[in-house]
Design an enzyme around this catalytic site. Structure first.
Site, PDB file in Angstrom:
ATOM      1  N   LYS A   1     -30.805 -26.959 -25.088  1.00 12.51           N
ATOM      2  CA  LYS A   1     -30.739 -25.707 -25.854  1.00 12.51           C
ATOM      3  C   LYS A   1     -30.956 -26.061 -27.328  1.00 12.51           C
ATOM      4  O   LYS A   1     -30.071 -26.660 -27.954  1.00 12.51           O
ATOM      5  CB  LYS A   1     -29.355 -25.082 -25.708  1.00 12.51           C
ATOM      6  CG  LYS A   1     -29.008 -24.563 -24.310  1.00 12.51           C
ATOM      7  CD  LYS A   1     -27.506 -24.273 -24.237  1.00 12.51           C
ATOM      8  CE  LYS A   1     -27.140 -23.411 -23.041  1.00 12.51           C
ATOM      9  NZ  LYS A   1     -25.667 -23.318 -22.871  1.00 12.51           N
TER      10      LYS A   1
ATOM     11  N   SER B   1     -20.287 -19.158 -24.263  1.00  9.77           N
ATOM     12  CA  SER B   1     -19.435 -20.223 -23.725  1.00  9.77           C
ATOM     13  C   SER B   1     -19.996 -21.529 -24.270  1.00  9.77           C
ATOM     14  O   SER B   1     -20.840 -22.173 -23.688  1.00  9.77           O
ATOM     15  CB  SER B   1     -19.420 -20.202 -22.193  1.00  9.77           C
ATOM     16  OG  SER B   1     -20.610 -20.700 -21.644  1.00  9.77           O
TER      17      SER B   1
ATOM     18  N   ASP C   1     -24.070 -29.571 -19.942  1.00 11.04           N
ATOM     19  CA  ASP C   1     -24.412 -28.591 -20.980  1.00 11.04           C
ATOM     20  C   ASP C   1     -23.370 -28.719 -22.101  1.00 11.04           C
ATOM     21  O   ASP C   1     -23.604 -29.416 -23.096  1.00 11.04           O
ATOM     22  CB  ASP C   1     -24.438 -27.193 -20.359  1.00 11.04           C
ATOM     23  CG  ASP C   1     -24.547 -26.083 -21.394  1.00 11.04           C
ATOM     24  OD1 ASP C   1     -24.864 -26.369 -22.560  1.00 11.04           O
ATOM     25  OD2 ASP C   1     -24.306 -24.911 -21.035  1.00 11.04           O
TER      26      ASP C   1
ATOM     27  N   GLU D   1     -24.319 -27.533 -12.793  1.00  9.06           N
ATOM     28  CA  GLU D   1     -24.187 -27.734 -14.244  1.00  9.06           C
ATOM     29  C   GLU D   1     -22.719 -27.552 -14.657  1.00  9.06           C
ATOM     30  O   GLU D   1     -22.049 -26.632 -14.155  1.00  9.06           O
ATOM     31  CB  GLU D   1     -25.073 -26.690 -14.936  1.00  9.06           C
ATOM     32  CG  GLU D   1     -25.014 -26.688 -16.453  1.00  9.06           C
ATOM     33  CD  GLU D   1     -25.837 -25.531 -17.027  1.00  9.06           C
ATOM     34  OE1 GLU D   1     -26.850 -25.135 -16.394  1.00  9.06           O
ATOM     35  OE2 GLU D   1     -25.460 -25.011 -18.085  1.00  9.06           O
TER      36      GLU D   1
ATOM     37  N   HIS E   1     -19.468 -14.383 -19.274  1.00  8.28           N
ATOM     38  CA  HIS E   1     -20.613 -13.474 -19.379  1.00  8.28           C
ATOM     39  C   HIS E   1     -20.410 -12.154 -18.649  1.00  8.28           C
ATOM     40  O   HIS E   1     -21.320 -11.334 -18.566  1.00  8.28           O
ATOM     41  CB  HIS E   1     -21.886 -14.150 -18.848  1.00  8.28           C
ATOM     42  CG  HIS E   1     -22.278 -15.359 -19.634  1.00  8.28           C
ATOM     43  ND1 HIS E   1     -23.134 -16.309 -19.160  1.00  8.28           N
ATOM     44  CD2 HIS E   1     -21.924 -15.763 -20.889  1.00  8.28           C
ATOM     45  CE1 HIS E   1     -23.294 -17.258 -20.080  1.00  8.28           C
ATOM     46  NE2 HIS E   1     -22.568 -16.952 -21.126  1.00  8.28           N
TER      47      HIS E   1
ATOM     48  N   ASP F   1     -23.936 -22.909 -12.347  1.00  3.50           N
ATOM     49  CA  ASP F   1     -23.328 -23.328 -13.611  1.00  3.50           C
ATOM     50  C   ASP F   1     -21.940 -22.714 -13.665  1.00  3.50           C
ATOM     51  O   ASP F   1     -21.765 -21.617 -14.204  1.00  3.50           O
ATOM     52  CB  ASP F   1     -24.159 -22.888 -14.820  1.00  3.50           C
ATOM     53  CG  ASP F   1     -23.478 -23.299 -16.130  1.00  3.50           C
ATOM     54  OD1 ASP F   1     -22.472 -24.039 -16.072  1.00  3.50           O
ATOM     55  OD2 ASP F   1     -23.944 -22.870 -17.210  1.00  3.50           O
TER      56      ASP F   1
ATOM     57  N   GLU G   1     -26.426 -11.981 -18.938  1.00  2.00           N
ATOM     58  CA  GLU G   1     -27.728 -12.592 -18.690  1.00  2.00           C
ATOM     59  C   GLU G   1     -28.543 -11.810 -17.671  1.00  2.00           C
ATOM     60  O   GLU G   1     -29.524 -12.321 -17.116  1.00  2.00           O
ATOM     61  CB  GLU G   1     -27.545 -14.053 -18.270  1.00  2.00           C
ATOM     62  CG  GLU G   1     -26.881 -14.868 -19.388  1.00  2.00           C
ATOM     63  CD  GLU G   1     -26.878 -16.368 -19.150  1.00  2.00           C
ATOM     64  OE1 GLU G   1     -27.169 -16.799 -18.032  1.00  2.00           O
ATOM     65  OE2 GLU G   1     -26.584 -17.101 -20.112  1.00  2.00           O
TER      66      GLU G   1
ATOM     67  N   LYS H   1     -34.037 -22.339 -17.364  1.00  2.00           N
ATOM     68  CA  LYS H   1     -33.223 -21.184 -16.972  1.00  2.00           C
ATOM     69  C   LYS H   1     -33.250 -20.172 -18.100  1.00  2.00           C
ATOM     70  O   LYS H   1     -33.105 -20.519 -19.269  1.00  2.00           O
ATOM     71  CB  LYS H   1     -31.802 -21.580 -16.568  1.00  2.00           C
ATOM     72  CG  LYS H   1     -30.890 -22.106 -17.645  1.00  2.00           C
ATOM     73  CD  LYS H   1     -29.438 -22.192 -17.119  1.00  2.00           C
ATOM     74  CE  LYS H   1     -28.436 -22.363 -18.231  1.00  2.00           C
ATOM     75  NZ  LYS H   1     -27.038 -22.372 -17.781  1.00  2.00           N
TER      76      LYS H   1
ATOM     77  N   GLN I   1     -19.464 -19.115 -13.825  1.00  2.35           N
ATOM     78  CA  GLN I   1     -20.260 -18.310 -14.761  1.00  2.35           C
ATOM     79  C   GLN I   1     -21.637 -17.895 -14.217  1.00  2.35           C
ATOM     80  O   GLN I   1     -22.056 -16.764 -14.418  1.00  2.35           O
ATOM     81  CB  GLN I   1     -20.431 -19.124 -16.042  1.00  2.35           C
ATOM     82  CG  GLN I   1     -21.183 -18.437 -17.155  1.00  2.35           C
ATOM     83  CD  GLN I   1     -21.234 -19.329 -18.396  1.00  2.35           C
ATOM     84  OE1 GLN I   1     -20.292 -19.403 -19.155  1.00  2.35           O
ATOM     85  NE2 GLN I   1     -22.360 -20.007 -18.597  1.00  2.35           N
ATOM     86  N   GLU I   2     -22.332 -18.826 -13.543  1.00  6.37           N
ATOM     87  CA  GLU I   2     -23.725 -18.521 -13.169  1.00  6.37           C
ATOM     88  C   GLU I   2     -24.059 -18.978 -11.756  1.00  6.37           C
ATOM     89  O   GLU I   2     -23.809 -20.131 -11.403  1.00  6.37           O
ATOM     90  CB  GLU I   2     -24.698 -19.225 -14.136  1.00  6.37           C
ATOM     91  CG  GLU I   2     -24.459 -18.823 -15.575  1.00  6.37           C
ATOM     92  CD  GLU I   2     -25.305 -19.591 -16.590  1.00  6.37           C
ATOM     93  OE1 GLU I   2     -26.315 -20.210 -16.188  1.00  6.37           O
ATOM     94  OE2 GLU I   2     -24.946 -19.558 -17.775  1.00  6.37           O
TER      95      GLU I   2
ATOM     96  N   HIS J   1     -32.144 -20.876 -22.222  1.00 10.37           N
ATOM     97  CA  HIS J   1     -31.830 -19.791 -23.149  1.00 10.37           C
ATOM     98  C   HIS J   1     -30.350 -19.835 -23.510  1.00 10.37           C
ATOM     99  O   HIS J   1     -29.625 -20.712 -23.047  1.00 10.37           O
ATOM    100  CB  HIS J   1     -32.157 -18.455 -22.466  1.00 10.37           C
ATOM    101  CG  HIS J   1     -31.236 -18.159 -21.313  1.00 10.37           C
ATOM    102  ND1 HIS J   1     -30.951 -16.893 -20.867  1.00 10.37           N
ATOM    103  CD2 HIS J   1     -30.514 -18.996 -20.506  1.00 10.37           C
ATOM    104  CE1 HIS J   1     -30.113 -16.957 -19.858  1.00 10.37           C
ATOM    105  NE2 HIS J   1     -29.839 -18.208 -19.615  1.00 10.37           N
ATOM    106  N   ARG J   2     -29.858 -18.876 -24.299  1.00 12.77           N
ATOM    107  CA  ARG J   2     -28.429 -18.653 -24.514  1.00 12.77           C
ATOM    108  C   ARG J   2     -28.083 -17.275 -23.966  1.00 12.77           C
ATOM    109  O   ARG J   2     -28.967 -16.454 -23.736  1.00 12.77           O
ATOM    110  CB  ARG J   2     -28.057 -18.700 -26.018  1.00 12.77           C
ATOM    111  CG  ARG J   2     -28.355 -20.005 -26.716  1.00 12.77           C
ATOM    112  CD  ARG J   2     -27.792 -21.242 -26.056  1.00 12.77           C
ATOM    113  NE  ARG J   2     -26.366 -21.282 -25.816  1.00 12.77           N
ATOM    114  CZ  ARG J   2     -25.491 -22.049 -26.481  1.00 12.77           C
ATOM    115  NH1 ARG J   2     -25.911 -22.818 -27.475  1.00 12.77           N
ATOM    116  NH2 ARG J   2     -24.206 -22.071 -26.155  1.00 12.77           N
ATOM    117  N   SER J   3     -26.796 -17.016 -23.815  1.00 16.99           N
ATOM    118  CA  SER J   3     -26.415 -15.697 -23.288  1.00 16.99           C
ATOM    119  C   SER J   3     -26.756 -14.578 -24.282  1.00 16.99           C
ATOM    120  O   SER J   3     -27.061 -13.459 -23.892  1.00 16.99           O
ATOM    121  CB  SER J   3     -24.948 -15.679 -22.895  1.00 16.99           C
ATOM    122  OG  SER J   3     -24.143 -16.173 -23.942  1.00 16.99           O
TER     123      SER J   3
HETATM  124  P1  PGA Z   1     -23.933 -19.574 -23.399  1.00 19.00           P
HETATM  125  O1  PGA Z   1     -23.923 -19.930 -21.846  1.00 19.00           O
HETATM  126  O2  PGA Z   1     -25.311 -19.344 -23.847  1.00 19.00           O
HETATM  127  O3  PGA Z   1     -23.053 -18.360 -23.455  1.00 19.00           O
HETATM  128  O4  PGA Z   1     -23.292 -20.759 -24.073  1.00 19.00           O
HETATM  129  C1  PGA Z   1     -24.987 -20.515 -21.181  1.00 19.00           C
HETATM  130  C2  PGA Z   1     -24.568 -21.716 -20.398  1.00 19.00           C
HETATM  131  O5  PGA Z   1     -23.363 -22.062 -20.318  1.00 19.00           O
HETATM  132  O6  PGA Z   1     -25.438 -22.385 -19.839  1.00 19.00           O
HETATM  133 ZN    ZN Z   2     -23.995 -23.989 -19.075  1.00 19.41          ZN
END
Ligand code: PGA
Ligand code: ZN
Length: 419
Positions: A337, A42, A312, A285, A156, A244, A206, A388, A164-165, A365-367
């Site tokens: 990131k 994402s 982000d 986030e 994810h 997030d 994740e 994270k 998402q998170e 990190h990334r997914s």
């Molecule tokens: P991504 O997602 O690594 O798939 O971009 C992580 C995030 O949105 O923080």
């Molecule tokens: Zn994010």
């Protein structure tokens, strides 16, 4: 002066069965540095360009052989035998070789891999650990509060959850080892809780669970119950929740689509406001989409005093974009990131800009990940007190948490959020 002897790269796999890049960089002194490159699902539209082959006959077009070839040729050729005074000096040479604003010629995935490998080789040449060699002058390194992503939705996972998170953050833990223990104990209790409700314990990208729950409030309710039944307090002295939503993913035609409802930007902010009042949420986030800029200003006015508002997709670790957002008061913290911007030096610059403006930072990190634990050292060096790296499960996520435990065990460093 540090002289580069050779740089080489090859294609490996990430945690989603997608190709990514591994880089080996050797110095004339004999020191070497290795890296492997993460990849997002994402992504923000202004991220530096991840170069993929687009050849449908290999990995459905996701191969990275062109990026690998660029490292082995266009990057390695002019750098072999060259001297550098510092990593900043080296990264500047990389930026020049690419020559574009978004690193599309060589590929940001290629460049960040080389930059990370160089950072490691330079640290090894100085006989210092990576975190120590990355710590800027005047910054106090510290062990970051881990944000464990234990419920996955959005891009994810294949469940119906739009956010998402859902992360748990042991803000009040005594140290890193105890923070990891809290994360793992709560994760374990959550698995049992889901099973007892006949919900799936299948995992998202994740490592968090991806149950069929649509309502974000229902997930928050479940998390509060779980944290408490695991024996932790839901407070700043215990464990808090961080969200997030990654709102780009459910923003369509100017509206936020959440659990069957269509909300305007202001209505979405009201929904967050209610969540923050009812649940122990300390950080939010990408609560709004990256192009809902007026919404971000309103969100910050409305909730910026009560909760950390992290950009982000909005900021993509880009020093110029972060500077603008600080000016316009869009958010009060940045997600960091390295592959969004493409070199370690620019990543450190993004961190510095936040620090100087009184903005918080969370290293991420990334997914799509590998077992490379570079971001663990980066987070310690940044002194920002937040990271994270997904769930406290799955090797590529745990590699970062374990590296933090190792740094704690072998050094005398404070734990927790930078004030
Ligand atoms: P991504 O997602 O690594 O798939 O971009 C992580 C995030 O949105 O923080
Ligand atoms: Zn994010």
């Amino acid at each position: 002066m540090i002289e580069v002897k050779d740089i080489s790269a090859f294609e490996i796999l990430d945690s989603r069965a997608q190709p990514t890049i591994s880089v080996l960089l050797e110095l004339t002194s004999g020191a070497v540095g290795k890296s492997s490159v993460p990849s997002g699902a994402s992504t923000g539209s202004k991220e530096a360009v991840e170069l993929r082959d687009g050849d449908p006959m290999r990995y459905a077009g996701r191969g990275v052989l062109r990026a690998v070839e660029h490292i082995n040729g266009k990057v390695a050729d002019p750098l072999r035998g060259r001297d550098f005074a510092s990593l900043a000096d080296f990264d500047e040479a990389l930026i020049k070789i690419d020559g574009t604003a978004n690193k599309e010629r060589i590929g940001a995935n290629a460049i960040i891999g080389v930059s990370m490998a160089a950072a490691r080789a330079f640290a090894n040449a100085e006989r210092r650990s990576l975190w120590r060699s990355l710590t800027p002058t005047g910054v106090e390194p510290r062990l970051p509060v881990p944000h464990f992503n234990i419920i996955n939705g959005g891009a994810h996972a294949s469940n119906a959850l739009d956010f998402q998170e859902f992360m748990i953050a042991p803000l009040g833990a005594r140290n890193m080892a105890e923070a990891v223990r809290a994360g793992a104990e709560i994760y374990r209790v959550l698995r049992g809780e889901l099973q007892s409700r006949s919900l799936s314990v299948g995992l998202g990208d994740e490592g968090g669970f991806a149950p069929e729950i649509g309502s974000p409030e229902a997930v928050l309710e479940l998390l509060v119950d779980t944290i408490e039944s695991a024996g932790y307090e839901t407070s700043h002295e215990g464990v808090m929740i961080a969200l997030d939503p990654a709102a780009n993913g459910f923003y369509r035609d100017g509206m936020y689509h959440v659990d069957g409802e269509k909300l305007s930007s202001h209505e979405m902010v009201e929904r967050y406001s209610e969540m923050i009042e009812s649940y122990p949420i300390w950080s939010l986030e990408d609560g709004l989409a990256e192009n809902d800029r007026d919404g971000w200003v309103y969100l910050t006015e409305r909730l910026g005093e009560y909760v950390q508002l992290v950009g982000d997709d909005l900021l993509v670790t880009n020093p110029t974009i972060i500077t603008e957002a600080i000016e316009h008061k869009m958010g009060n913290a940045a997600l960091i990131k390295p592959n969004q911007i493409g070199t370690v030096t620019e990543t450190l610059e993004a961190i510095r800009i936040c620090r100087d403006a009184g903005w918080s930072q969370m290293v991420s990190h990334r997914s799509g990940e590998t077992v490379d634990s570079f971001i663990a050292d980066l987070a310690v060096a940044a002194g920002c007190g937040q990271i994270k790296s997904g769930a406290p499960a799955r090797g590529e996520r745990v590699a970062k948490y374990n590296r933090l435990i190792e740094i704690e065990a072998t050094n005398d460093l404070p734990y927790g959020r930078a004030e």
